[in-house]
Design a protein around this motif. Structure first.
Motif, PDB file in Angstrom:
ATOM      1  N   GLU A  75       2.744   1.596  -3.437  1.00 58.55           N
ATOM      2  CA  GLU A  75       1.831   2.092  -4.469  1.00 58.55           C
ATOM      3  C   GLU A  75       1.593   3.593  -4.298  1.00 58.55           C
ATOM      4  O   GLU A  75       1.607   4.347  -5.268  1.00 58.55           O
ATOM      5  N   GLU A  76       1.392   4.025  -3.070  1.00 57.76           N
ATOM      6  CA  GLU A  76       1.178   5.451  -2.796  1.00 57.76           C
ATOM      7  C   GLU A  76       2.412   6.267  -3.180  1.00 57.76           C
ATOM      8  O   GLU A  76       2.297   7.356  -3.751  1.00 57.76           O
ATOM      9  N   GLN A 109       0.825  -1.215   0.000  1.00 55.97           N
ATOM     10  CA  GLN A 109       0.000   0.000   0.000  1.00 55.97           C
ATOM     11  C   GLN A 109       0.855   1.259   0.000  1.00 55.97           C
ATOM     12  O   GLN A 109       0.545   2.230  -0.678  1.00 55.97           O
TER      13      GLN A 109
END
Length: 119
Positions: free
Chosen positions: A78-79, A75
Motif C-alpha cells: 500500500e505504501e 502495508q
C-alpha cells in the motif's frame, strides 16, 4: 507457471547465498556516516526477484545496511502504490533532508544512484 517461478526463485536465492559478495571495508567513522545516510533509504522488493537480488547484492558490496520492505506484505504494498504510484519492484524510497521523498524504480538506476552516492 507459478511452480516454475517458485523453483527459479529458490535457485536464485540459493545461488545468492552461496556466492555472497564481499563488502568493502571502511573506517568506523566512515561507516557510521554511511549508516546514518542509508537510514533514509528503503528498498521495496520481493525476495526472489532477480532484479531485487541484483540491487541487494550491490548494496552488500558497498557495505550499505539497506532496509528492505517486502512488497508482498499489505502495508508495504500500500505504501509503495500510494507513494510511488505503482506496484513495481525494485523501488528505492529516498527521503531527502528537507522531507521530500523520491521513488526510484529500475535496478540499474538504483545501482547507479547507490554507486554515485556511497562508493
Amino acid at each position: 507457471m507459478k511452480v516454475i517461478r517458485w523453483i527459479l526463485g529458490r535457485v536464485i536465492l540459493l545461488l545468492n547465498t552461496v556466492f555472497t559478495p564481499k563488502s568493502i571495508k571502511r573506517s568506523d567513522a566512515e561507516q557510521k556516516e554511511i549508516d546514518d545516510a542509508v537510514a533514509q533509504l528503503h528498498l521495496y522488493q520481493f525476495d526472489a526477484c532477480p532484479f531485487c537480488v541484483k540491487v541487494r547484492r550491490h548494496a552488500k558490496r558497498l557495505n550499505l545496511p539497506l532496509a528492505t520492505r517486502d512488497a508482498k506484505q499489505a502495508q508495504w504494498e500500500e505504501e509503495l502504490v500510494n507513494g510511488g504510484g505503482r506496484r513495481k519492484v525494485p523501488c528505492l524510497r529516498i527521503e531527502g533532508e528537507n522531507g521530500n521523498v523520491e521513488w526510484m524504480y529500475e535496478s540499474k538506476d538504483i545501482i547507479n544512484y547507490l554507486e554515485r552516492r556511497f562508493a
